[in-house]
Design an enzyme around this catalytic site. Structure first.
Site, mmCIF file in Angstrom:
data_model
loop_
_atom_site.group_PDB
_atom_site.id
_atom_site.type_symbol
_atom_site.label_atom_id
_atom_site.label_comp_id
_atom_site.label_asym_id
_atom_site.label_seq_id
_atom_site.Cartn_x
_atom_site.Cartn_y
_atom_site.Cartn_z
ATOM 1 N N HIS A 96 57.345 -141.383 -93.521
ATOM 2 C CA HIS A 96 57.691 -139.969 -93.571
ATOM 3 C C HIS A 96 57.732 -139.374 -92.231
ATOM 4 C CE1 HIS A 96 56.534 -140.059 -97.811
ATOM 5 N NE2 HIS A 96 56.543 -138.836 -97.907
ATOM 6 N N ASP A 160 51.072 -140.408 -103.275
ATOM 7 C CA ASP A 160 52.402 -139.809 -103.120
ATOM 8 C C ASP A 160 53.003 -139.496 -104.622
ATOM 9 O OD1 ASP A 160 54.927 -139.388 -100.853
ATOM 10 O OD2 ASP A 160 55.689 -139.732 -103.004
ATOM 11 N N ARG A 448 63.691 -133.752 -105.026
ATOM 12 C CA ARG A 448 63.382 -132.339 -104.924
ATOM 13 C C ARG A 448 64.431 -131.473 -104.051
ATOM 14 N NH1 ARG A 448 57.095 -133.971 -103.945
ATOM 15 N NH2 ARG A 448 56.876 -134.194 -106.016
HETATM 16 C C1 MIC Z 1 57.094 -135.387 -101.073
HETATM 17 O O1 MIC Z 1 57.998 -135.891 -101.557
HETATM 18 O O2 MIC Z 1 56.886 -133.948 -101.037
HETATM 19 C C2 MIC Z 1 56.050 -136.261 -100.325
HETATM 20 C C3 MIC Z 1 56.221 -135.927 -98.998
HETATM 21 O O3 MIC Z 1 56.563 -137.678 -100.483
HETATM 22 C C4 MIC Z 1 54.883 -135.756 -100.761
HETATM 23 C C5 MIC Z 1 53.714 -136.606 -100.306
HETATM 24 C C6 MIC Z 1 53.209 -135.736 -98.991
HETATM 25 O O4 MIC Z 1 53.131 -134.435 -99.058
HETATM 26 O O5 MIC Z 1 53.038 -136.660 -97.800
HETATM 27 C C7 MIC Z 1 54.654 -136.262 -102.542
HETATM 28 O O6 MIC Z 1 55.399 -136.133 -103.131
HETATM 29 O O7 MIC Z 1 53.459 -136.504 -102.858
HETATM 30 FE FE1 SF4 Z 2 59.727 -139.771 -99.138
HETATM 31 FE FE2 SF4 Z 2 60.448 -139.879 -101.655
HETATM 32 FE FE3 SF4 Z 2 58.680 -138.028 -100.861
HETATM 33 FE FE4 SF4 Z 2 61.178 -137.953 -100.267
HETATM 34 S S1 SF4 Z 2 60.513 -137.920 -102.318
HETATM 35 S S2 SF4 Z 2 59.637 -137.574 -99.032
HETATM 36 S S3 SF4 Z 2 61.804 -140.037 -100.073
HETATM 37 S S4 SF4 Z 2 58.380 -140.423 -100.757
#
Ligand code: MIC
Ligand code: SF4
Length: 760
Positions: A96, A160, A448
């Site tokens: 990340h 995650d 997302r």
């Molecule tokens: C995301 O896709 O929003 C993340 C970053 O992977 C998060 C985790 C985080 O905030 O570190 C997730 O989906 O849980």
């Molecule tokens: Fe990483 Fe997947 Fe979260 Fe996107 S959705 S920040 S690629 S873990």
């Protein structure tokens, strides 16, 4: 070579007995989800049938995965649990914290310099406690897990929300906050409300431009961002079997976007092929030996209405390629209607960027299919209109795609190949010009698309689609372009059509990699030192939160009444803030800065009731904290949707917010609040949201008799002297009430550990 094969064999060796026990108590044929859940009960063989959607059950997950942005907090908590080693196989993945800007080589070097303190911390904690460590550049957590660790019929948790991706290989894989991961690594049971089950029957077969992504885009359109809450989505049918394993991963991955606890598929030949291709023949052989247990009983799929709480049927042969967005992943538009919808809604149709990657869509097959479109653009003399960025999912995928010429094809279209990492998907994207905040459109293969997520610009309209559609639309530069029917004009003025994508599910020459980026932990970590500098601005050791004072909470101030969508991105933004994920006090400066204040429609501007002035949310809350005054946050539906980041619960806790009162919660966030000793409450009557006024002071009554199923009373004292008394529901069970009383679950682990030490 398969990791942890002994653990996997042990899980399979217990299956027969565990499933017979489950069958005896449930007393009807079992779905796959039930089999996996009942095979992983903390207490061993089932002795009672659990009620879906209401029984709290203790589970024993087989493994834990963490990514760098959440692992810091998870491991800072684990370090306080007083254990020499993790109790179950666990891994950390550095993905990340790498910003996409110039391309893989430069970006990775820069990230390693900028975040060396954090990477060193994670590497040394992993080394000390027996955790497998995947270095920066090794790949995105969920792709690496699918390639190395996921196994049919297993159960894992991960810090995650997209941990659910491993459902593509037939797991029950669930996203959690770091405190939950800490429990499991400390050898404690993991609690989950027994999920409801949604069945999705897939008939027909994908063809042409349609892809697995379109399945989940459609499901998201049907169920919306809340529709999967509290449920496992189980896919089955001849259509399911026709999908590749990584395609199944894509579908499960985006189950997070509908709030589902997880999604899964029964073990089939696509999974076996994938296991063998990723050097895990041993796992495939072991799974084959218990095959019947790794899918539902035949009666279930023959008559699904009887066994699922909800059933959806999708005919893959009729599925159109589609795009979801902007600003929410459930706004479904089939490509044939896009031009009309864009015109109607004023979505800019000129596409500026096409991004391929993220844990959702970064497999070999994804890159191969998108590259087949890119190759056609080259062959047919088309000039690409938008810019292109690619993040391969893992070093193994990157290396193999490079060997097979796929990356070269993208580069011929001037694509930038970014690091094997999350990159733009999590706002780690230094996009030139984003600060001008111009209205613009991008298309990507991520999961997302909340406002500001990719580039920080609130006016970027982001649309989620398949990698091959990203390629086609970026080449055309036009959001309304429908490759199924439309032509494009090439360099020579000719009208040309793109043929449907093609691409190998698995590399025909096999996967290859030189250095996958894995670091094995020390066999004995007792002498490994973990250093956290007291002056660091990136890492901060945790101080225990204070226990509940034993009384009702009176005189709380309303901090913010958040309006509309309030995801974890609104509560604790990622992008530039990711760098403070290991430093609670510093990251608290982003608390709720993205939430819209109901009273003035602005973000990060709330009335400080002590001064009457409008100030930022964190500053206002710090002012209350300085005066020893607690506060309350009020929110709308599905509050805390999106990610698993527990910072969204820890920041308010750290700054002295006592309760979060909303119309409804997203699952992970609600649990995170409970774990950190906060009160997560819901309006018994949703219309009471309207009664809350800007200058309110609030009392929470009934805490001395806080009990499961018993609502609390909240009194809102308004500035004009009037007041409203309302009822607030909660879902705390007896154990979770203890967390509240102790000031957080970790305080209980700490206490038990200290007692153990004393008894020694
Ligand atoms: C995301 O896709 O929003 C993340 C970053 O992977 C998060 C985790 C985080 O905030 O570190 C997730 O989906 O849980
Ligand atoms: Fe990483 Fe997947 Fe979260 Fe996107 S959705 S920040 S690629 S873990």
């Amino acid at each position: 070579m398969a990791f942890d094969i002994d653990m996997i064999k042990k899980v399979y060796s217990q299956y027969e007995e565990r499933i017979s026990a489950a069958r005896a108590v449930v007393n009807k044929p079992l779905t796959l989800s039930e089999k996996i859940l009942y095979a992983h009960l903390w207490d061993g063989n089932a002795t009672t049938a659990y009620e879906r959607g209401s029984s709290y059950v203790d589970f024993a997950p087989d493994r834990v995965a963490m990514q760098d942005a959440t692992a810091q907090m998870a491991l800072l908590q684990f370090m306080q649990a007083g254990r020499p080693k993790v109790a179950v196989p666990s891994t950390v993945h550095c993905d990340h914290l790498i910003q996409a800007k110039d391309g893989a080589a430069q970006d990775l070097t820069r990230a390693k310099n900028e975040s060396s303190e954090v990477f060193n911390f994670l590497s040394s904690v992993s080394n000390k406690y027996g955790i497998g460590f995947w270095k920066p550049g090794a790949g995105i957590i969920h792709q690496v897990v699918l390639e190395n660790y996921a196994f049919p019929g297993g159960m894992m948790i991960g810090t995650d929300s997209h941990t659910v991706n491993a459902g593509g290989l037939g797991m029950v894989a669930i996203g959690v906050g770091g405190a939950d991961a800490c429990d499991v690594m400390a050898g404690l049971p993991w609690e989950l409300k027994f999920p409801k089950l949604i069945g999705v029957k897939l008939t027909g077969k994908l063809s042409g431009w349609s892809s697995p992504k379109d399945v989940i885009l459609k499901v998201a359109g049907i169920l919306t961002v809340k529709g999967g809450t509290g449920a496992i989505v189980e896919y089955f049918g001849e259509g399911a079997e026709s999908l590749s394993c990584t395609g199944k991963g894509t579908i499960c991955n985006m189950g997070a976007e509908i709030g589902a606890t997880t999604s899964t598929f029964g073990y089939d030949e696509s999974m076996e092929r994938y296991l063998r291709a990723t050097d895990r023949a041993e796992v495939a052989d072991a799974a084959n030996a218990v095959k019947a247990h790794l899918t539902a009983d035949p009666e279930v799929y023959a008559d699904p209405e009887q066994y699922f709480d909800q059933l959806i049927e999708i005919n893959l042969s009729e599925l159109e390629p589609s795009l979801n967005g902007p600003f929410t992943p459930d706004l479904y538009t089939p490509v044939s209607r896009m031009r009309e919808e864009a015109d109607k809604n004023g979505w800019p149709t000129r596409v500026e960027w096409g991004l391929i990657g993220s844990c959702t869509n970064s497999s070999y097959e994804d890159l191969a299919r998108a590259a087949s479109i890119a190759q056609q653009a080259i062959d047919k003399g088309l000039v690409t209109k938008a810019e292109f960025g690619i993040n391969p999912g893992s070093e193994q995928v990157r290396y193999t795609a490079d060997r097979d010429g796929l990356l070269k094809t993208f580069e011929e279209l001037n694509a930038t190949i970014f690091t094997n990492a999350c990159g733009p998907c999590i706002g780690m994207w230094d996009r030139a010009g984003a600060d001008k905040q111009e209205k613009n459109t991008i298309v990507h293969s991520f999961n997302r698309n909340f406002a500001k997520r990719a580039d920080g610009n609130p006016n970027t309209y982001a649309f989620v689609t398949s990698p091959e559609m990203v390629a086609a639309i970026a080449i055309s530069g036009d959001l309304g372009f429908n490759p199924v029917t439309d032509t494009l004009t090439n360099r020579d003025g000719e009208e040309v059509k793109l043929d449907p994508p093609t691409g190998d599910e698995l590399p025909s020459k096999g996967f290859d990699v030189e250095d996958a980026g894995y670091q094995e932990p020390a066999a004995d970590g007792s002498t490994v030192e973990v250093e956290v500098s007291p002056t660091s601005d990136r890492l901060q050791l945790l101080e225990p939160f204070a226990a509940w004072e034993g009384t009702d909470l009176k005189g709380l101030k309303l901090l913010i009444k958040a309006k509309g969508k309030c995801t974890t991105d609104h509560i604790s933004m990622a992008g530039p803030w990711l760098k403070y994920r290991g430093h609670l006090d510093n990251i608290s400066n982003n608390m709720l800065i993205g939430a819209v204040n109901y009273f003035n429609d602005q973000t990060d501007s709330v009335k400080n009731q002590l001064t009457g002035e409008y100030e930022g949310v964190p500053a206002t809350q710090r002012a209350y904290k300085a005066e020893g005054i607690g506060s309350i946050v009020v929110g709308d539906e599905n509050y805390g949707e999106g990610s698993s980041r527990e910072h969204a619960a820890m920041e308010p806790r750290h700054l002295g917010v006592r309760a979060v009162l909303v119309k409804s919660f997203a699952r992970i966030h609600e649990t995170n609040l409970k774990k950190q000793g906060m009160l997560g409450l819901t309006f018994a009557n949703k219309d009471d949201y309207d009664k809350i006024q800007e200058d309110d002071t609030v009392d929470i009554l009934g805490l001395t008799e806080f009990a499961p199923g018993k609502p609390l009373t909240l009194v809102f004292h308004h500035a004009d002297g009037s007041q409203d008394e309302i009822a607030a529901n909660h879902t705390y069970n007896a154990q979770q009430i203890e967390w509240f009383k102790a000031g957080g679950a970790l305080n209980i682990i700490r206490k038990n550990q200290a007692a153990k030490q004393e008894n020694k």
